[in-house]
Scaffold this active site. Structure first.
Site, PDB file in Angstrom:
ATOM      1  N   CYS A   1      34.180  37.520  35.135  1.00  0.00           N
ATOM      2  CA  CYS A   1      33.193  38.395  35.772  1.00  0.00           C
ATOM      3  C   CYS A   1      31.780  37.911  35.463  1.00  0.00           C
ATOM      4  O   CYS A   1      31.449  37.630  34.301  1.00  0.00           O
ATOM      5  CB  CYS A   1      33.370  39.828  35.278  1.00  0.00           C
ATOM      6  SG  CYS A   1      32.266  41.009  36.102  1.00  0.00           S
TER       7      CYS A   1
ATOM      8  N   CYS B   1      33.316  41.601  40.492  1.00  0.00           N
ATOM      9  CA  CYS B   1      34.262  40.472  40.365  1.00  0.00           C
ATOM     10  C   CYS B   1      35.590  40.709  41.068  1.00  0.00           C
ATOM     11  O   CYS B   1      36.402  39.794  41.183  1.00  0.00           O
ATOM     12  CB  CYS B   1      34.497  40.141  38.893  1.00  0.00           C
ATOM     13  SG  CYS B   1      35.467  41.382  37.982  1.00  0.00           S
TER      14      CYS B   1
ATOM     15  N   ASP C   1      66.988  10.834  42.025  1.00  0.00           N
ATOM     16  CA  ASP C   1      66.229  10.650  43.258  1.00  0.00           C
ATOM     17  C   ASP C   1      65.728   9.211  43.363  1.00  0.00           C
ATOM     18  O   ASP C   1      65.208   8.646  42.392  1.00  0.00           O
ATOM     19  CB  ASP C   1      65.048  11.627  43.271  1.00  0.00           C
ATOM     20  CG  ASP C   1      64.213  11.509  44.524  1.00  0.00           C
ATOM     21  OD1 ASP C   1      64.592  12.099  45.543  1.00  0.00           O
ATOM     22  OD2 ASP C   1      63.178  10.794  44.482  1.00  0.00           O
TER      23      ASP C   1
ATOM     24  N   THR D   1      31.931  51.940  30.420  1.00  0.00           N
ATOM     25  CA  THR D   1      31.693  52.084  31.858  1.00  0.00           C
ATOM     26  C   THR D   1      32.910  52.597  32.618  1.00  0.00           C
ATOM     27  O   THR D   1      32.797  53.062  33.753  1.00  0.00           O
ATOM     28  CB  THR D   1      31.278  50.733  32.480  1.00  0.00           C
ATOM     29  OG1 THR D   1      32.351  49.789  32.305  1.00  0.00           O
ATOM     30  CG2 THR D   1      30.003  50.210  31.822  1.00  0.00           C
TER      31      THR D   1
ATOM     32  N   CYS E   1      37.619  44.337  34.597  1.00  0.00           N
ATOM     33  CA  CYS E   1      37.127  43.098  35.203  1.00  0.00           C
ATOM     34  C   CYS E   1      38.097  41.962  34.950  1.00  0.00           C
ATOM     35  O   CYS E   1      38.966  42.031  34.081  1.00  0.00           O
ATOM     36  CB  CYS E   1      35.761  42.704  34.607  1.00  0.00           C
ATOM     37  SG  CYS E   1      34.477  43.944  34.761  1.00  0.00           S
TER      38      CYS E   1
ATOM     39  N   ARG F   1      38.612  51.784  36.582  1.00  0.00           N
ATOM     40  CA  ARG F   1      38.406  51.446  37.987  1.00  0.00           C
ATOM     41  C   ARG F   1      38.066  49.971  38.115  1.00  0.00           C
ATOM     42  O   ARG F   1      37.455  49.372  37.220  1.00  0.00           O
ATOM     43  CB  ARG F   1      37.267  52.282  38.584  1.00  0.00           C
ATOM     44  CG  ARG F   1      37.456  53.777  38.451  1.00  0.00           C
ATOM     45  CD  ARG F   1      36.323  54.532  39.140  1.00  0.00           C
ATOM     46  NE  ARG F   1      35.001  54.079  38.714  1.00  0.00           N
ATOM     47  CZ  ARG F   1      34.368  54.533  37.638  1.00  0.00           C
ATOM     48  NH1 ARG F   1      34.941  55.444  36.873  1.00  0.00           N
ATOM     49  NH2 ARG F   1      33.164  54.086  37.348  1.00  0.00           N
TER      50      ARG F   1
ATOM     51  N   CYS G   1      36.205  46.611  39.025  1.00  0.00           N
ATOM     52  CA  CYS G   1      34.808  46.182  39.123  1.00  0.00           C
ATOM     53  C   CYS G   1      34.478  45.819  40.573  1.00  0.00           C
ATOM     54  O   CYS G   1      35.238  45.080  41.227  1.00  0.00           O
ATOM     55  CB  CYS G   1      34.581  44.991  38.212  1.00  0.00           C
ATOM     56  SG  CYS G   1      32.944  44.232  38.335  1.00  0.00           S
TER      57      CYS G   1
END
Length: 501
Positions: A38, A68, A451, A30, A34, A63, A65
């Site tokens: 996702c 998500c 402390d 694709t 993601c 690129r 998604c």
């Protein structure tokens, strides 16, 4: 982690949100990438490749998604639990140094050549400093596109792009949509800030207001986190109001006011900025303040191996280390807090703020000043300080070194080297140095065996009472001793341990 293919595949198949930000899944068929969680049906294993950063995915031609939104994942916890060159470089890039000073400025701050930094970032993250900064600019641009009514040209300027063309090309490449199409896809419920001028303010001079969500890895226990910030808040600079921690911010291009409200699955963040170019830096500093990029599962699993700490962790998992938005400010406040009560430390700090802080206009009326810069504090008359002479010397020495640059405290600080330099200053003992290391420098393994609250908790839990013996016992908690400190402090009834009402 991205090199462990089987572990990555298991995380993707189970949609495990704990690994969001640790690695990114790129799908060969694709061309998108993601986050591991996702919600879409996972692709076939042979179609998945894994990358260590969003920038590496983008550089490989993938690129983001649209479902998500991997660019909005919590940051990798690696960069806040390490002090090596790559981690320090990543913290500086997130703080906008490459956008403001370029790669040579990044190299100068780190004391390495640009070639060395490029090589190490490429080896570990699959992308160099310019690509990593570009990915951050793309995320900032998307945030402004979706949450404001700013004209696109001004968004390009605010996000740090050199030109509108570079802005358009980057948004199209990363999100497969033109900026105007990305704005058209936002939901009606998404708030928008008014249009502004190129300086980040409206024509009437009103600062830009933005509302956004800061993600985190669950679980997150807000009690000690917000309780500590509220209980130690310096009047005029910080306040707790209507369920939100509010404070002023000194930023590279101007100033801001932030309101942070804990929600079940995110931190609601309202930012008012005098210059919108400061947006990415403001977000980064707020995330750092609340330790939102931590991996609470890894921390708590390690601490649970100690049978004394296990019940404390099981009772309230996900404690974070309250940190700071300004390392130098915190160091000054640590000195003001030496051997005095929380209330007395706030009073000392408030006097300095009123006398030497830069005034700001808060539309809600509760905040009045920025915390004084080191230069302003170095110029004050030491006789005006209402504190013992030895602490006055400690204070004036510290602010003098901060003002002239001989001591630098920042996200790029080498933890051990800075510890050694602080210990050379008069009045700086192990407690002061380690509380600065824990809350200002961000060392997750800083420990405070001297402390009073820690020693009291150790006594009540049957842990060793002396600092040396307690330190030896705490070796099993490494590298998360700063988080063990939060669990030990939480055994007390001090206000720092409770979410204000």
């Amino acid at each position: 982690m991205h090199t462990d293919r089987e572990r990555c595949l298991r995380a993707v198949r189970s949609k495990d949100a704990r690994f969001d930000g640790w690695f990114f899944t790129a799908v060969l068929t694709t061309g998108i990438y993601c986050r591991p969680s996702c919600p879409v049906v996972p692709p076939k294993p042979q179609n998945m490749v894994f990358h260590p950063s969003a920038a590496a995915c983008q550089q490989a031609g993938f690129r983001a998604c649209k479902r998500c939104r991997p660019d909005t994942s919590p940051g990798s916890p690696e960069w806040n639990q390490r002090a090596d060159l790559v981690a320090r470089a990543m913290r500086l890039i997130a703080d906008g140094v490459v956008d403001r000073e370029g790669v040579p400025g990044l190299a100068t701050r780190l004391g390495y050549s640009t070639r060395q930094i490029e090589r190490q970032l490429l080896a570990e993250l699959g992308a160099g400093p310019l690509a990593l900064a570009r990915a951050q600019r793309a995320q900032t641009a998307r945030l402004l596109i979706e949450t404001t009514a700013l004209p696109m040209a001004e968004i390009a300027f605010a996000a740090g792009f050199a030109s509108v063309r570079a802005f358009n090309d980057t948004v199209r490449e990363v999100y497969a949509l033109a900026p105007t199409a990305l704005r058209a896809r936002r939901t009606p419920r998404q708030p928008t800030a008014p249009a502004t001028s190129p300086t980040g303010t409206s024509p009437a001079g009103t600062p830009t207001a933005l509302s956004l969500r800061l993600p985190f890895r669950a679980p997150l226990n807000p009690d000690n986190l917000f309780g500590h910030l509220a209980a130690t808040a310096v009047p005029g600079v910080e306040e707790w109001r209507d369920g939100a921690y509010r404070r002023t911010l000194r930023l590279p291009y101007g100033h801001g006011i932030v309101a942070l409200t804990p929600q079940p699955d995110h931190i609601a963040c309202r930012l008012t900025l005098s210059d919108v170019r400061d947006l990415p830096v403001a977000i980064t500093r707020c995330r750092r303040l609340l330790d939102l990029d931590a991996d609470p599962v890894a921390v708590d699993d390690q601490l649970r191996t100690d049978p004394v700490l296990a019940p404390l962790v099981d009772k309230a998992p996900g404690r974070r280390v309250p940190r700071t938005v300004d390392e130098a400010e915190f160091a000054v406040r640590a000195v003001l807090g030496q051997q005095v009560s929380t209330a007395a430390a706030r009073t000392h700090a408030a006097r300095l703020v009123t006398a030497h802080g830069d005034p700001v206009d808060d539309p809600e009326g509760g905040l009045t000043h920025l915390f004084p810069a080191a230069g302003a504090l170095a110029a004050l008359d030491p006789a005006s300080l209402a504190m013992p002479r030895t602490r006055r010397t400690t204070f004036t020495t510290l602010v003098g070194h901060l003002a002239d640059g001989t001591l630098r405290l920042g996200v790029d600080s080498d933890w051990q080297e800075t510890r050694a330099r602080l210990l050379q200053l008069p009045g700086f003992g192990p407690w002061t140095v380690d509380v600065i290391a824990m809350r200002a420098l961000g060392d997750p393994d800083a420990f405070l065996p001297t402390d009073l609250g820690i020693r009291r908790a150790a006594r009540d839990l049957g842990l060793p009472a002396t600092p040396a013996a307690l330190t030896a016992r705490a070796a099993a908690w490494r590298p998360w001793r700063a988080y063990a400190v939060q669990y030990l402090w939480a055994t007390d009834s001090h206000p720092i341990n409770f979410l204000p009402v």
